[in-house]
Enzyme design. Structure first.
Site, PDB file in Angstrom:
ATOM      1  N   GLU A 331       0.839  -1.196   0.000  1.00 23.71           N
ATOM      2  CA  GLU A 331       0.000   0.000   0.000  1.00 23.71           C
ATOM      3  C   GLU A 331       0.877   1.250   0.000  1.00 23.71           C
ATOM      4  O   GLU A 331       1.683   1.445   0.917  1.00 23.71           O
ATOM      5  CB  GLU A 331      -0.896   0.033   1.237  1.00 23.71           C
ATOM      6  CG  GLU A 331      -1.918  -1.080   1.310  1.00 23.71           C
ATOM      7  CD  GLU A 331      -2.789  -0.955   2.551  1.00 23.71           C
ATOM      8  OE1 GLU A 331      -4.019  -0.883   2.389  1.00 23.71           O
ATOM      9  OE2 GLU A 331      -2.253  -0.912   3.671  1.00 23.71           O
ATOM     10  N   CYS A 332       0.734   2.096  -0.980  1.00 22.81           N
ATOM     11  CA  CYS A 332       1.398   3.401  -1.076  1.00 22.81           C
ATOM     12  C   CYS A 332       2.923   3.254  -0.979  1.00 22.81           C
ATOM     13  O   CYS A 332       3.570   2.964  -1.974  1.00 22.81           O
ATOM     14  CB  CYS A 332       0.841   4.355  -0.033  1.00 22.81           C
ATOM     15  SG  CYS A 332       1.190   6.094  -0.417  1.00 22.81           S
ATOM     16  N   GLY A 333       3.511   3.416   0.197  1.00 23.64           N
ATOM     17  CA  GLY A 333       4.938   3.182   0.328  1.00 23.64           C
ATOM     18  C   GLY A 333       5.315   1.772  -0.074  1.00 23.64           C
ATOM     19  O   GLY A 333       6.401   1.529  -0.629  1.00 23.64           O
TER      20      GLY A 333
END
Length: 465
Positions: A331-333
């Site tokens: 997720e994201c990072g």
């Protein structure tokens, strides 16, 4: 578990400091305090945990739904052992009061404002008002916030105020005496430079990095009126339906956990631990990828540790394992770390001087190259519709989440997407979720109430079989 919502008149008014001082004051009064955060934030809760000594709960109406919101609150009121469904001795006592920090201004946010959370749980609001240049005007502001609820037809109980950046003596008396009788004065937070938390992109620095000095926090806590706060707190609305815990699966899930991968909801870790075996590892430290059936890469700050991630070897190993079929969900990072490369700005890279950004190799799982920017690229609650069966949803299902990132991803022409964006920006404005092998990377963060992590666990267990 009784509770209060600390809502602000605006962003930047000092809600986090007021919340931390309130947690400290109630703790010093002998109470077991459970912190919580309205909205999807990961950073403010890290400061809550540094003071309260227990993880802060995420209370977001968009992410969890009404019943999920109430279940998450109720689950927070259990001791650690009871939350985990075990008979072991809990590591922390059962909390007896919950302090919920709001998000932005009290009424701001069309998907899950502080006012919406307070109304859904039927908790009173303590309004944090900046009093550094006012007395009667502070009272007028508080009165206006209370009356506005009636104007828009919302059942919001603004019980009183905490005067932020207020001096004692005449200043405090002026604010207190100007308040109408049915608005309580819960105390003040004195001006103090030691009560300022450093910030950077994505918000404040994490509580593990820049926790407020305990002496300054205790000094602020002494100016709060704990008896009035406790008297105003009340029990929330109970969930209409209790959550039916899914059965355990025969799977081991490895969760990346270090300075680069630190954005995860307590409820997510609970759900993974409740249903499967859970192990953690540090890509920054170069830990080998554990023997597991699936890997979860939470969000965080890979851009601050890009050089270490490139040289440590863990991401390269993870890329090889993913190509062999190991399911990886980022997720994201986590999406950034799963990409082919990450280009920093220099300002966000702990290894380099500002203005000297560079490109680092990442895991190479996903066909994308990620670039950091000086300004955020997206900030919103999101809704995603699955195009085909994928790691976190089945075809046609929708899941809700949140995105906030300073990076953008340039994807290869043959890239496959998992989701169409019903709301939000995603990766290219119309899609989110890059797919490769059995792996998935999204810009969206999701809560376990969405069902995404249950699907991930079942996928991982099925892959093992």
């Amino acid at each position: 578990m009784k509770g209060l919502v600390l809502g602000g008149v605006s962003s930047g008014v000092g809600k986090t400091v007021a919340t931390l001082a309130t947690i400290q004051a109630l703790s010093d009064a002998g109470r077991e305090v459970q912190p919580a955060k309205a909205g999807p934030d990961f950073i403010d809760p890290s400061h809550h945990e540094a003071v309260a000594g227990r993880p802060s709960r995420t209370l977001d109406l968009w992410l969890c739904g009404a019943d999920g919101l109430r279940r998450n609150y109720a689950r927070a009121g259990l001791a650690d052992g009871a939350r985990a469904g075990t008979a072991t001795e809990p590591s922390t006592p059962t909390p007896d009061i919950c302090v919920v920090e709001g998000v932005m201004g009290l009424y701001d946010g069309d998907a899950s404002s502080s006012a919406m959370v307070a109304a859904e749980l039927d908790l009173p609001v303590v309004l944090v008002v900046d009093a550094k240049a006012g007395m009667e005007s502070v009272a007028a502001t508080a009165l206006g916030f209370r009356e506005y609820a009636a104007e828009i037809g919302r059942d919001i109980d603004v019980a009183g105020i905490i005067a932020q950046r207020a001096h004692g003596g005449r200043h405090e008396r002026g604010v207190r005496e100007a308040l109408p009788d049915d608005l309580e004065f819960f105390g003040r937070i004195p001006p103090n430079e030691a009560l300022e938390i450093p910030d950077r992109h994505l918000g404040l620095e994490m509580g593990s990095e820049s926790a407020l000095p305990r002496a300054a926090l205790r000094e602020a806590a002494e100016t709060l009126e704990t008896d009035r706060l406790l008297a105003a707190a009340r029990e929330p609305t109970a969930p209409e339906r209790e959550r039916v815990d899914p059965t355990a699966v025969d799977a081991t899930i490895a969760v990346a956990s270090d300075r680069a991968f630190c954005f995860r909801y307590p409820a997510t870790i609970e759900r993974l631990r409740d249903r499967a075996d859970l192990v953690t590892f540090s890509p920054v430290a170069g830990d080998p990828v554990p023997d597991c059936d699936g890997v979860y890469l939470p969000g965080g700050y890979p851009e601050l540790h890009a050089a270490a991630l490139e040289s440590a070897g863990t991401l390269a190993e993870l890329g090889a394992r993913a190509s062999e079929g190991l399911p990886v969900f980022g997720e994201c990072g986590g999406l950034m770390a799963m990409s082919q490369s990450l280009t920093t700005t220099g300002e966000d890279d702990a290894e380099r001087e500002p203005g000297t950004g560079t490109t680092h190799e990442m895991a190479g799982i996903l066909p994308a190259d990620v670039t950091m920017h000086d300004r955020y690229q997206s900030l919103d609650h999101v809704e995603l519709e699955a195009i085909d069966d994928t790691l976190t949803a089945r075809a046609g299902e929708t899941i809700r989440g949140h995105e906030f990132h300073y990076s953008s991803a340039t994807v290869d022409s043959d890239a496959r997407f998992a989701f169409e964006t019903v709301r939000g920006s995603g990766i290219d404005g119309d899609h989110d979720g890059l797919v490769a092998y059995h792996s998935l990377g999204t810009y969206a963060h999701v809560h376990p109430e969405s069902g995404a992590f249950d699907r991930f666990l079942e996928f991982a267990a099925g892959t093992r079989e």
